[in-house]
Write a protein that holds these residues in place. Structure first.
Motif, PDB file in Angstrom:
ATOM      1  N   ALA A 153      22.129  85.710  59.214  1.00  0.00           N
ATOM      2  CA  ALA A 153      22.014  85.310  57.809  1.00  0.00           C
ATOM      3  C   ALA A 153      20.636  84.701  57.599  1.00  0.00           C
ATOM      4  CB  ALA A 153      23.099  84.307  57.429  1.00  0.00           C
ATOM      5  N   ALA A 154      20.030  85.004  56.455  1.00  0.00           N
ATOM      6  CA  ALA A 154      18.710  84.457  56.125  1.00  0.00           C
ATOM      7  C   ALA A 154      18.631  84.240  54.627  1.00  0.00           C
ATOM      8  CB  ALA A 154      17.601  85.414  56.578  1.00  0.00           C
ATOM      9  N   ALA A 155      18.021  83.126  54.227  1.00  0.00           N
ATOM     10  CA  ALA A 155      17.890  82.811  52.803  1.00  0.00           C
ATOM     11  C   ALA A 155      16.566  82.125  52.547  1.00  0.00           C
ATOM     12  CB  ALA A 155      19.041  81.913  52.352  1.00  0.00           C
ATOM     13  N   SER A 156      16.065  82.306  51.341  1.00  0.00           N
ATOM     14  CA  SER A 156      14.842  81.645  50.903  1.00  0.00           C
ATOM     15  C   SER A 156      15.110  81.019  49.544  1.00  0.00           C
ATOM     16  CB  SER A 156      13.694  82.658  50.811  1.00  0.00           C
ATOM     17  OG  SER A 156      12.504  82.027  50.376  1.00  0.00           O
ATOM     18  N   LEU A 157      14.862  79.723  49.430  1.00  0.00           N
ATOM     19  CA  LEU A 157      15.118  78.992  48.196  1.00  0.00           C
ATOM     20  C   LEU A 157      13.813  78.414  47.663  1.00  0.00           C
ATOM     21  CD1 LEU A 157      18.270  76.976  49.354  1.00  0.00           C
ATOM     22  CD2 LEU A 157      18.215  79.171  48.160  1.00  0.00           C
ATOM     23  N   PRO A 158      13.656  78.339  46.335  1.00  0.00           N
ATOM     24  CA  PRO A 158      12.398  77.835  45.758  1.00  0.00           C
ATOM     25  C   PRO A 158      12.311  76.307  45.832  1.00  0.00           C
ATOM     26  CG  PRO A 158      13.942  78.366  44.014  1.00  0.00           C
ATOM     27  CD  PRO A 158      14.607  78.787  45.298  1.00  0.00           C
ATOM     28  N   LEU A 159      12.358  75.800  47.069  1.00  0.00           N
ATOM     29  CA  LEU A 159      12.396  74.357  47.282  1.00  0.00           C
ATOM     30  C   LEU A 159      11.255  73.902  48.192  1.00  0.00           C
ATOM     31  CD1 LEU A 159      16.265  73.844  47.804  1.00  0.00           C
ATOM     32  CD2 LEU A 159      14.934  73.482  45.710  1.00  0.00           C
ATOM     33  N   GLY A 160      10.081  74.469  47.992  1.00  0.00           N
ATOM     34  CA  GLY A 160       8.916  74.046  48.760  1.00  0.00           C
ATOM     35  C   GLY A 160       8.428  72.685  48.293  1.00  0.00           C
ATOM     36  N   ALA A 161       7.815  71.931  49.222  1.00  0.00           N
ATOM     37  CA  ALA A 161       7.389  70.560  48.918  1.00  0.00           C
ATOM     38  C   ALA A 161       6.312  70.511  47.837  1.00  0.00           C
ATOM     39  CB  ALA A 161       6.892  69.888  50.193  1.00  0.00           C
ATOM     40  N   GLY A 162       5.388  71.466  47.855  1.00  0.00           N
ATOM     41  CA  GLY A 162       4.332  71.492  46.844  1.00  0.00           C
ATOM     42  C   GLY A 162       4.861  71.865  45.478  1.00  0.00           C
ATOM     43  N   ARG A 163       5.692  72.891  45.435  1.00  0.00           N
ATOM     44  CA  ARG A 163       6.298  73.352  44.178  1.00  0.00           C
ATOM     45  C   ARG A 163       7.103  72.223  43.524  1.00  0.00           C
ATOM     46  NH1 ARG A 163       8.706  78.367  42.470  1.00  0.00           N
ATOM     47  NH2 ARG A 163       8.339  79.276  44.514  1.00  0.00           N
ATOM     48  N   LEU A 164       7.946  71.544  44.308  1.00  0.00           N
ATOM     49  CA  LEU A 164       8.806  70.498  43.761  1.00  0.00           C
ATOM     50  C   LEU A 164       8.006  69.286  43.295  1.00  0.00           C
ATOM     51  CD1 LEU A 164      11.806  70.596  46.273  1.00  0.00           C
ATOM     52  CD2 LEU A 164      11.624  71.678  44.023  1.00  0.00           C
ATOM     53  N   THR A 165       6.967  68.953  44.046  1.00  0.00           N
ATOM     54  CA  THR A 165       6.132  67.817  43.654  1.00  0.00           C
ATOM     55  C   THR A 165       5.463  68.087  42.307  1.00  0.00           C
ATOM     56  OG1 THR A 165       5.716  67.234  45.971  1.00  0.00           O
ATOM     57  CG2 THR A 165       4.188  66.351  44.337  1.00  0.00           C
TER      58      THR A 165
END
Length: 311
Positions: A153-165
């Protein structure tokens, strides 16, 4: 042969030069890194700004010169979430190719997760059993689980540290209301994926990669990077939970003097900590081990596997 991996990420553009031999670990020979923060150079329409495109082209030229200077025989250039999700991605890729000759391969989030998983599997070997791997980048969070070299199983979520900051924490220090809102958002996003992984059973070993996890582990008491690549470094949930409120009360300048936190990442470490804490809580992880290898090494290993298969 001497290979170069050009990683156009959401935070940095990183050229890693390695000496690669069939059947052996790639040996790092040179590293050239520029903090570009593409994830923070998007306009309101989600496009990489003209300034951002010019900076990217200049940095790619720089990396090409460094690769030539170090005798790189083959360059493996790729881009991740900041370019992948930009509304003008096709135009950006075309300009980079026209002006530098470099054709960036845009990896999907699932490919990022799979390649990072491959690198972690090769680092720890088969004896590590079932692996759960987490990687917090600048633009996305990758999660992968499996017992072989290809994850189940593999997943990618839009929860990067730069994006969220950039999107959730505009003030310095961040306000309690913004932090609570981000915490709810992160946990809701991760919770949606937990079932996809939990159906495979508990992992034997939980591993974290990426600069964010390395810095959080260092804050929590893990060994310095100067102590060597092969020293075991862990991130404990208990330590992380004690640090999150401390980080929340600090300014970027105050975080920048913490052990292991670079000045360029200090503004992102709170968002990264909220993602790491949520992931460890929701996946019921008490301790995760930091792996020195990640996506770049996965790209190299895949290329070496391909070379071996045709020789």
């Amino acid at each position: 042969m001497r290979l170069g991996v050009l990683d156009v990420g959401s935070n940095t553009v990183h050229l890693l030069v390695v000496d690669a031999h069939p059947g052996a670990r790639p040996l790092p020979a040179h590293s050239h890194k520029v903090e570009l923060r593409l994830a923070q150079l998007l306009d309101e329409a989600g496009a990489i700004s003209p300034e951002g495109v010019e900076k990217l082209i200049a940095v790619v030229h720089e990396a090409l010169q460094a690769a030539e200077d170090k005798g790189v025989e083959e360059l493996l250039p790729f881009a991740t979430s900041a370019v992948r999700e930009a509304s003008n991605a096709d135009d950006v890729l075309a300009r980079v190719k026209d002006e530098t000759g470099v054709e960036l391969q845009v990896l999907t989030g699932a490919e990022e997760a799979r390649l990072t998983f491959l690198a972690v599997r090769r680092w720890f070997g088969w004896s590590a059993g079932k692996l759960l791997v987490l990687d917090i980048g600048g633009g996305s969070l990758e999660i992968a689980y499996g017992i072989d070299e290809e994850p189940d199983a593999a997943a990618s979520l839009p929860l990067g540290a730069g994006r969220l900051t950039a999107g959730w924490l505009p003030d310095d220090p961040a306000t309690p209301d913004d932090i609570r809102a981000l915490r709810r958002h992160v946990r809701a996003q991760i919770a949606r994926t937990v079932g996809e992984f939990s159906r495979f059973g508990a992992p034997d070993h939980v591993v974290a990669t990426s600069k964010t996890f390395k810095q959080l582990a260092r804050i929590g008491g893990a060994a310095r990077s100067t102590e060597g690549l092969y020293v075991q470094r862990d991130l404990k949930r208990e330590a992380l939970e004690s640090w999150v409120p401390k980080l929340a009360g600090m300014t970027t300048a105050q975080r920048a003097v913490l052990p292991g936190v670079s000045e360029g990442r200090a503004n992102q470490i709170l968002a990264g900590a909220l993602v790491a804490e949520a992931a460890m809580d929701l996946f019921q992880v008490e301790t995760m081990e930091i792996c020195p290898w990640a996506l770049r090494e996965g790209v190299i290993l895949r290329r070496l596997d391909h070379m071996n298969s045709i020789t």
